[in-house]
Write a protein that holds these residues in place. Structure first.
Motif, PDB file in Angstrom:
ATOM      1  N   ILE A  11       0.735  -1.163   0.158  1.00 44.58           N
ATOM      2  CA  ILE A  11       0.155  -0.189   0.057  1.00 44.58           C
ATOM      3  C   ILE A  11       0.880   1.266  -0.061  1.00 44.58           C
ATOM      4  O   ILE A  11       1.719   1.265   0.821  1.00 44.58           O
ATOM      5  CB  ILE A  11      -0.857   0.018   1.310  1.00 44.58           C
ATOM      6  N   LEU A  12       0.619   2.132  -0.983  1.00 49.61           N
ATOM      7  CA  LEU A  12       1.306   3.406  -0.946  1.00 49.61           C
ATOM      8  C   LEU A  12       0.325   4.389  -0.190  1.00 49.61           C
ATOM      9  O   LEU A  12      -0.784   4.405  -0.561  1.00 49.61           O
ATOM     10  CB  LEU A  12       1.633   3.899  -2.531  1.00 49.61           C
ATOM     11  N   LYS A  13       0.962   5.271   0.574  1.00 51.22           N
ATOM     12  CA  LYS A  13       0.309   6.486   1.181  1.00 51.22           C
ATOM     13  C   LYS A  13       0.933   7.791   0.857  1.00 51.22           C
ATOM     14  O   LYS A  13       1.974   7.728   0.862  1.00 51.22           O
ATOM     15  CB  LYS A  13       0.453   6.258   2.623  1.00 51.22           C
ATOM     16  N   GLY A  14      -0.017   8.703   0.357  1.00 51.74           N
ATOM     17  CA  GLY A  14       0.537   9.837  -0.071  1.00 51.74           C
ATOM     18  C   GLY A  14      -0.272  11.023   0.411  1.00 51.74           C
ATOM     19  O   GLY A  14      -1.247  10.868   1.362  1.00 51.74           O
ATOM     20  N   LYS A  15      -0.553  11.970  -0.370  1.00 48.85           N
ATOM     21  CA  LYS A  15      -1.486  13.002   0.343  1.00 48.85           C
ATOM     22  C   LYS A  15      -2.035  13.718  -1.126  1.00 48.85           C
ATOM     23  O   LYS A  15      -1.518  13.581  -2.236  1.00 48.85           O
ATOM     24  CB  LYS A  15      -0.782  14.106   0.979  1.00 48.85           C
ATOM     25  N   VAL A  16      -3.167  14.442  -0.642  1.00 50.47           N
ATOM     26  CA  VAL A  16      -3.965  15.104  -1.985  1.00 50.47           C
ATOM     27  C   VAL A  16      -3.405  16.742  -1.713  1.00 50.47           C
ATOM     28  O   VAL A  16      -3.285  17.341  -0.532  1.00 50.47           O
ATOM     29  CB  VAL A  16      -5.403  15.123  -1.710  1.00 50.47           C
ATOM     30  N   CYS A  17      -2.881  17.159  -2.980  1.00 51.04           N
ATOM     31  CA  CYS A  17      -2.372  18.486  -2.693  1.00 51.04           C
ATOM     32  C   CYS A  17      -2.978  19.390  -3.665  1.00 51.04           C
ATOM     33  O   CYS A  17      -3.856  18.954  -4.454  1.00 51.04           O
ATOM     34  CB  CYS A  17      -0.890  18.613  -3.334  1.00 51.04           C
ATOM     35  N   GLU A  18      -2.642  20.690  -3.887  1.00 56.15           N
ATOM     36  CA  GLU A  18      -3.412  21.503  -4.869  1.00 56.15           C
ATOM     37  C   GLU A  18      -2.540  22.454  -5.180  1.00 56.15           C
ATOM     38  O   GLU A  18      -1.597  23.196  -4.727  1.00 56.15           O
ATOM     39  CB  GLU A  18      -4.362  22.507  -3.851  1.00 56.15           C
ATOM     40  N   THR A  19      -2.838  22.589  -6.486  1.00 57.29           N
ATOM     41  CA  THR A  19      -1.801  23.635  -7.317  1.00 57.29           C
ATOM     42  C   THR A  19      -2.076  25.135  -7.188  1.00 57.29           C
ATOM     43  O   THR A  19      -3.247  25.371  -6.310  1.00 57.29           O
ATOM     44  CB  THR A  19      -1.812  23.674  -8.812  1.00 57.29           C
ATOM     45  N   VAL A  20      -1.481  25.865  -7.461  1.00 61.16           N
ATOM     46  CA  VAL A  20      -1.748  27.463  -7.272  1.00 61.16           C
ATOM     47  C   VAL A  20      -2.965  28.015  -7.797  1.00 61.16           C
ATOM     48  O   VAL A  20      -3.415  28.743  -7.611  1.00 61.16           O
ATOM     49  CB  VAL A  20      -0.389  28.626  -7.643  1.00 61.16           C
ATOM     50  N   PHE A  21      -3.326  26.985  -8.831  1.00 62.62           N
ATOM     51  CA  PHE A  21      -4.599  27.487  -9.744  1.00 62.62           C
ATOM     52  C   PHE A  21      -5.714  26.657  -9.046  1.00 62.62           C
ATOM     53  O   PHE A  21      -7.073  26.631  -9.781  1.00 62.62           O
ATOM     54  CB  PHE A  21      -4.382  27.329 -11.170  1.00 62.62           C
ATOM     55  N   GLY A  22      -5.691  26.042  -7.807  1.00 61.01           N
ATOM     56  CA  GLY A  22      -6.815  25.349  -7.318  1.00 61.01           C
ATOM     57  C   GLY A  22      -7.025  23.901  -7.828  1.00 61.01           C
ATOM     58  O   GLY A  22      -8.000  23.278  -7.257  1.00 61.01           O
ATOM     59  N   LYS A  23      -6.218  23.347  -8.606  1.00 65.22           N
ATOM     60  CA  LYS A  23      -6.547  22.037  -9.163  1.00 65.22           C
ATOM     61  C   LYS A  23      -5.952  20.972  -8.018  1.00 65.22           C
ATOM     62  O   LYS A  23      -4.889  21.195  -7.749  1.00 65.22           O
ATOM     63  CB  LYS A  23      -5.805  21.687 -10.414  1.00 65.22           C
ATOM     64  N   TYR A  25      -4.410  17.226  -7.051  1.00 68.10           N
ATOM     65  CA  TYR A  25      -3.651  16.167  -7.291  1.00 68.10           C
ATOM     66  C   TYR A  25      -3.147  15.303  -6.206  1.00 68.10           C
ATOM     67  O   TYR A  25      -3.080  15.834  -5.186  1.00 68.10           O
ATOM     68  CB  TYR A  25      -2.492  16.741  -8.278  1.00 68.10           C
ATOM     69  N   TYR A  26      -2.337  14.066  -6.602  1.00 67.48           N
ATOM     70  CA  TYR A  26      -2.256  13.220  -5.568  1.00 67.48           C
ATOM     71  C   TYR A  26      -0.705  13.067  -5.472  1.00 67.48           C
ATOM     72  O   TYR A  26       0.026  13.020  -6.860  1.00 67.48           O
ATOM     73  CB  TYR A  26      -2.775  11.791  -5.803  1.00 67.48           C
ATOM     74  N   SER A  27      -0.283  13.073  -4.489  1.00 68.20           N
ATOM     75  CA  SER A  27       1.507  13.170  -4.534  1.00 68.20           C
ATOM     76  C   SER A  27       1.923  11.904  -3.792  1.00 68.20           C
ATOM     77  O   SER A  27       1.626  11.836  -2.476  1.00 68.20           O
ATOM     78  CB  SER A  27       1.858  14.505  -3.735  1.00 68.20           C
ATOM     79  N   PHE A  28       2.706  11.056  -4.277  1.00 65.04           N
ATOM     80  CA  PHE A  28       3.376   9.966  -3.623  1.00 65.04           C
ATOM     81  C   PHE A  28       4.920  10.264  -4.040  1.00 65.04           C
ATOM     82  O   PHE A  28       5.350  10.019  -4.794  1.00 65.04           O
ATOM     83  CB  PHE A  28       2.753   8.647  -4.166  1.00 65.04           C
ATOM     84  N   GLU A  29       5.581  10.338  -2.756  1.00 63.42           N
ATOM     85  CA  GLU A  29       6.911  10.639  -2.796  1.00 63.42           C
ATOM     86  C   GLU A  29       7.646   9.426  -2.111  1.00 63.42           C
ATOM     87  O   GLU A  29       7.381   8.953  -1.218  1.00 63.42           O
ATOM     88  CB  GLU A  29       7.221  11.935  -2.265  1.00 63.42           C
ATOM     89  N   GLY A  30       8.966   9.562  -2.522  1.00 65.97           N
ATOM     90  CA  GLY A  30      10.079   8.468  -1.759  1.00 65.97           C
ATOM     91  C   GLY A  30       9.752   7.036  -2.079  1.00 65.97           C
ATOM     92  O   GLY A  30       9.998   6.248  -1.245  1.00 65.97           O
ATOM     93  N   ILE A  31       9.280   6.918  -3.139  1.00 67.46           N
ATOM     94  CA  ILE A  31       8.884   5.617  -3.631  1.00 67.46           C
ATOM     95  C   ILE A  31      10.102   4.869  -4.303  1.00 67.46           C
ATOM     96  O   ILE A  31      10.570   5.272  -5.444  1.00 67.46           O
ATOM     97  CB  ILE A  31       7.726   5.319  -4.604  1.00 67.46           C
ATOM     98  N   PRO A  32      10.874   3.874  -3.659  1.00 66.07           N
ATOM     99  CA  PRO A  32      11.893   3.258  -4.169  1.00 66.07           C
ATOM    100  C   PRO A  32      11.692   2.274  -5.414  1.00 66.07           C
ATOM    101  O   PRO A  32      10.666   1.599  -5.202  1.00 66.07           O
ATOM    102  CB  PRO A  32      12.519   2.421  -3.103  1.00 66.07           C
ATOM    103  N   TYR A  33      12.236   2.310  -6.437  1.00 64.83           N
ATOM    104  CA  TYR A  33      12.037   1.401  -7.603  1.00 64.83           C
ATOM    105  C   TYR A  33      13.346   0.678  -7.651  1.00 64.83           C
ATOM    106  O   TYR A  33      13.185  -0.629  -8.423  1.00 64.83           O
ATOM    107  CB  TYR A  33      11.981   2.347  -9.080  1.00 64.83           C
ATOM    108  N   ALA A  34      14.308   0.627  -6.929  1.00 69.47           N
ATOM    109  CA  ALA A  34      15.372  -0.143  -6.965  1.00 69.47           C
ATOM    110  C   ALA A  34      16.311   0.004  -5.653  1.00 69.47           C
ATOM    111  O   ALA A  34      16.088   1.134  -5.137  1.00 69.47           O
ATOM    112  CB  ALA A  34      16.361   0.186  -8.336  1.00 69.47           C
ATOM    113  N   LYS A  35      16.913  -1.015  -5.383  1.00 71.98           N
ATOM    114  CA  LYS A  35      18.041  -0.662  -4.293  1.00 71.98           C
ATOM    115  C   LYS A  35      18.959  -0.075  -4.693  1.00 71.98           C
ATOM    116  O   LYS A  35      19.345   0.494  -5.845  1.00 71.98           O
ATOM    117  CB  LYS A  35      18.550  -2.201  -3.979  1.00 71.98           C
TER     118      LYS A  35
END
Length: 61
Positions: A11-23, A25-35
């Motif tokens: 399970i990936l946990k992220g957060k819902v963010c908002e652009t300066v224009f009010g749109k 988006y979902y942000s998932f950071e720090g997801i490792p794809y390789a060692k």
């Protein structure tokens, strides 16, 4: 506000963010794809990060 999505590795946990224009988006950071390429992994093909615990939490900004 938080977001959560289930993938085959866990399970990936992220957060819902908002652009300066009010749109929103979902942000998932720090997801490792390789060692990390350190030690005997340096200058070799990547090794996939397989541990679900590695992707359980995204970075908190």
């Amino acid at each position: 506000m938080f977001a959560q999505v289930e993938v085959s590795q866990g399970i990936l946990k992220g957060k819902v963010c908002e652009t300066v224009f009010g749109k929103k988006y979902y942000s998932f950071e720090g997801i490792p794809y390789a060692k990390p390429p350190v030690g005997n992994l340096r200058f070799r093909a990547e090794k996939i990060a397989v541990c679900a615990m590695d992707i359980d939490e995204s970075k908190d900004i």
